[in-house]
Scaffold this motif. Structure first.
Motif, PDB file in Angstrom:
ATOM      1  N   CYS A  94      43.137  30.214  43.903  1.00 61.33           N
ATOM      2  CA  CYS A  94      41.770  31.095  42.969  1.00 61.33           C
ATOM      3  C   CYS A  94      41.318  29.611  43.383  1.00 61.33           C
ATOM      4  CB  CYS A  94      43.028  29.831  41.472  1.00 61.33           C
ATOM      5  SG  CYS A  94      42.979  31.184  40.470  1.00 61.33           S
ATOM      6  N   PRO A 108      37.438  30.481  41.964  1.00 64.59           N
ATOM      7  CA  PRO A 108      37.291  30.608  39.671  1.00 64.59           C
ATOM      8  C   PRO A 108      37.137  31.513  39.215  1.00 64.59           C
ATOM      9  CG  PRO A 108      36.872  28.622  40.216  1.00 64.59           C
ATOM     10  CD  PRO A 108      37.255  28.892  41.438  1.00 64.59           C
ATOM     11  N   ALA A 142      38.347  35.005  37.269  1.00 65.90           N
ATOM     12  CA  ALA A 142      37.713  35.313  35.938  1.00 65.90           C
ATOM     13  C   ALA A 142      36.865  35.822  35.306  1.00 65.90           C
ATOM     14  CB  ALA A 142      37.167  33.865  35.628  1.00 65.90           C
ATOM     15  N   HIS A 162      44.625  22.419  37.639  1.00 61.47           N
ATOM     16  CA  HIS A 162      43.605  23.363  36.944  1.00 61.47           C
ATOM     17  C   HIS A 162      41.978  23.356  37.507  1.00 61.47           C
ATOM     18  CE1 HIS A 162      42.209  19.396  35.445  1.00 61.47           C
ATOM     19  NE2 HIS A 162      40.375  20.212  35.075  1.00 61.47           N
ATOM     20  N   THR A 165      41.195  27.493  34.780  1.00 63.25           N
ATOM     21  CA  THR A 165      42.351  28.234  35.659  1.00 63.25           C
ATOM     22  C   THR A 165      43.829  27.052  35.613  1.00 63.25           C
ATOM     23  OG1 THR A 165      40.894  29.891  36.429  1.00 63.25           O
ATOM     24  CG2 THR A 165      42.915  29.751  37.286  1.00 63.25           C
ATOM     25  N   ASN A 197      44.422  32.293  33.132  1.00 66.39           N
ATOM     26  CA  ASN A 197      43.058  31.662  32.620  1.00 66.39           C
ATOM     27  C   ASN A 197      42.711  32.353  30.949  1.00 66.39           C
ATOM     28  OD1 ASN A 197      39.737  31.677  31.269  1.00 66.39           O
ATOM     29  ND2 ASN A 197      39.548  31.934  33.835  1.00 66.39           N
TER      30      ASN A 197
END
Length: 393
Positions: free
Chosen positions: A60, A63, A67, A119, A129, A149
């Motif tokens: 990730c 991110p 998403a 995160h 996330t 997420n």
């Protein structure tokens, strides 16, 4: 520096002079070793200051692309978004250490129960996330992870292990495990994606500058029927470049690809039908956010290995080796005490399931192998971790 390492002409040129004898001994040991190479002790200079427990964060480090899967409106668009995100994770997972450290390094072998939390904050409405990682087995080493997420209705659960062997001057790594991505849909339903893992070949050993090349084929199978088939080739195949790949996206109940993509996974790729850029990972990635080391529990990676990591980064291999041995001896003593007491280590966050029903259902759709695999299911007990966390999962 490019993610691709070009070996020098002289054997061992990437090896510090003080370490050349230990590197030569290491090469001899792997050449004559029978079995899983992960049990071998590598010379200190080839060690990474990062524990294998941190590696799931590579999923990730972009991110926004993760998403975006939750924003896709159709089954086809979701499969394209998942493929785009997956290809964009490969550079971080397999070549980023070349850029930081000069060549591929052997990660620190996690201890049983080792933890990593992190995160990526909400930026521009993409949602936060969250990441939870645990070393659920030491022999063999198995890492379980859960990434979610909630804002976008996304959850990735998976585990990974490696079986290594030596062949033709290279280390061959068979990645064991898989990941399941679950997407919560607006109509209350869900779509699931089975993600299999590519095989690796580690070259450049003779020169002391190891680098990774992906090989063979991996798959992303959606419960909707859409299938992404990703074929990996090294230099001299598709484009004559290292880290090349071709990806085909096939609709449900069809053998004819609807979309085709090609490029190099550590830089850019394009849609072969339109010529448009598909993936571009030349921009900076976004590192995972973690808490202060002083606030961490003793089992969290960056606290557990802090003295070893400092020694490696500073080139103080004597200190790194001493601190590493100290941790390993403590773990052996812990296992002896458990054996004497007739007890077993209890996992913090994951429960082992002998057969993953989602894997079994989806692997059948493309006649994949093996037909069954175990899994580690996240217990959603992040607030019960040994240290207090501000991130809720």
């Amino acid at each position: 520096m490019s993610g691709t390492q070009t070996p020098s002409e002289m054997p061992g040129e990437g090896v510090p002079s003080a370490q050349k004898s230990s590197w030569a001994s290491f090469l001899k040991s792997i050449a004559s070793f029978s079995g899983d190479l992960s049990s071998l002790t590598a010379p200190p200079f080839i060690l990474s200051p990062i524990s294998l427990t941190e590696f799931p964060a590579y999923w990730c480090e972009r991110p926004g692309l993760f998403a975006a899967i939750g924003d896709a409106e159709t089954e086809q668009d979701r499969s394209i978004a998942v493929l785009k995100w997956f290809i964009s994770t490969l550079k971080g997972q397999y070549t980023s250490r070349n850029e930081k450290l000069g060549s591929e390094k052997k990660p620190l072998n996690p201890v049983l129960g080792e933890l990593f939390y992190g995160h990526w904050p909400d930026v521009d409405g993409r949602g936060q996330t969250n990441l939870v990682v645990e070393q659920v087995s030491h022999h063999p080493p198995i890492t379980a992870y859960y990434i979610c997420n909630p804002t976008k209705g996304l959850a990735l659960q998976g585990h990974s292990a490696q079986k290594t062997s030596f062949s033709g001057g290279s280390i061959i790594v068979k990645q064991i495990g898989h990941a399941i991505l679950t997407v919560e849909l607006e109509d209350g339903g869900k779509e699931e994606f089975l993600i299999t893992l590519p095989r690796l070949r580690i070259d450049g050993l003779w020169y002391g500058s190891p680098y990774i090349e992906l090989t063979e084929t991996s798959y992303i199978q959606s419960s909707s029927g859409w299938l992404s088939t990703i074929e990996y080739k090294g230099k001299g195949y598709f484009s004559g470049r290292s880290h090349s790949f071709k990806a085909l996206l096939t609709p449900p109940k069809s053998t004819t690809p609807l979309k085709k993509y090609e490029g190099v996974w550590h830089e850019t790729s394009k849609d072969l039908d339109t010529g448009e850029i598909f993936t571009d990972v030349t921009s900076p990635k976004e590192e995972v956010t973690v808490g202060p080391v002083q606030d961490m529990h003793e089992f969290e990676s960056r606290k557990l290995w802090q003295h070893v990591a400092r020694g490696i980064r500073e080139g103080d291999y004597e200190t790194a080796s001493r601190e590493k041995s100290k941790i390993e001896n403590e773990q052996r003593q812990r296992r002896r005490e458990e054996q004497a007491a007739g007890t077993q280590w209890k996992k913090w966050h994951f429960e082992h399931i002998p057969s993953d029903p989602v894997y079994e259902r989806l692997v059948k759709l493309f006649n994949g192998a093996p037909p069954t695999e175990d899994t580690y299911v996240f217990k959603h007990n992040h607030e019960k971790t040994p240290s207090v966390r501000s991130v809720s999962v």
